[in-house]
Design a protein around this motif. Structure first.
Motif, short mmCIF file in Angstrom:
data_model
loop_
_atom_site.label_atom_id
_atom_site.label_comp_id
_atom_site.label_asym_id
_atom_site.label_seq_id
_atom_site.Cartn_x
_atom_site.Cartn_y
_atom_site.Cartn_z
N ALA A 1 -1.23 2.45 -10.94
CA ALA A 1 -0.11 3.38 -10.77
C ALA A 1 0.83 3.33 -11.98
O ALA A 1 1.30 4.38 -12.44
N ASN B 1 2.41 1.75 -3.48
CA ASN B 1 1.43 2.26 -4.44
C ASN B 1 1.10 3.72 -4.18
O ASN B 1 0.97 4.51 -5.12
N HIS C 1 0.84 -1.21 0.00
CA HIS C 1 0.00 0.00 0.00
C HIS C 1 0.88 1.25 0.00
O HIS C 1 0.61 2.21 -0.75
N ALA D 1 -3.73 -2.25 -7.86
CA ALA D 1 -3.35 -0.85 -7.60
C ALA D 1 -2.03 -0.51 -8.27
O ALA D 1 -1.85 0.61 -8.78
N ALA D 2 -1.12 -1.46 -8.32
CA ALA D 2 0.17 -1.24 -9.00
C ALA D 2 -0.04 -1.06 -10.50
O ALA D 2 0.62 -0.22 -11.12
N ALA E 1 -3.09 -5.30 -4.20
CA ALA E 1 -1.82 -4.60 -4.44
C ALA E 1 -1.43 -4.67 -5.91
O ALA E 1 -0.95 -3.68 -6.48
N ALA F 1 5.82 1.70 -8.34
CA ALA F 1 4.71 0.86 -8.83
C ALA F 1 5.21 -0.54 -9.20
O ALA F 1 4.55 -1.54 -8.90
N GLU G 1 1.71 6.90 -6.71
CA GLU G 1 0.68 7.86 -7.08
C GLU G 1 1.10 9.29 -6.77
O GLU G 1 0.89 10.21 -7.57
N ALA H 1 5.79 -2.43 -6.00
CA ALA H 1 4.50 -2.84 -5.42
C ALA H 1 3.93 -4.02 -6.20
O ALA H 1 3.38 -4.96 -5.61
#
Length: 129
Positions: free
Chosen positions: A54, A13, A10, A50-51, A47, A32, A17, A35
């Motif tokens: 990103a 990421n 987290h 989200a990576a 994860a 990124a 961002e 992650a």
């Protein structure tokens, strides 16, 4: 996946961002990718998704025309996890990406999918004629 590894993914990421928002594309992409590797290694689909989001923001991905591929990968993961708001966010990013390419049909398709992803079931009926 639980414990400190979750927080590290987290953190990476979030760092990616923030770096992207500041225009530090080197840090954004490196964070990124770290992650993504951490999430993949430890089995955290959140994860990984989200990576991908990103990474889609990083300039080198955009230059190589792989932004949509990274976002589509994130969308599939979020769809599988049932993460409706995250899915809708990614689909709207895909819509904006298509609009930037002047592909208005694709942009509308992704916007519609985003709406459908978050739409709650209504007791009202719509009669089609």
């Amino acid at each position: 996946m639980a414990g400190p590894v979750v927080y590290m993914a987290h953190y990476l990421n979030t760092k990616a961002e923030c770096a992207a928002k500041l225009g530090d594309w080197t840090v954004a992409e490196r964070s990124a990718r770290d992650a993504l590797e951490l999430g993949t290694t430890h089995g955290s689909q959140d994860a990984v998704a989200a990576a991908h989001v990103a990474l889609a923001q990083s300039s080198s991905i955009a230059v190589r025309g792989r932004r949509a591929a990274a976002l589509k990968a994130a969308a599939e993961i979020y769809r599988g996890l049932g993460a409706k708001s995250e899915l809708a966010d990614v689909l709207m990013r895909l819509s904006r990406n298509a609009k930037a390419r002047n592909d208005l049909v694709e942009a509308e398709r992704f916007a519609t999918l985003a709406f459908e992803a978050t739409r709650s079931v209504s007791v009202l009926m719509e009669v089609k004629k």
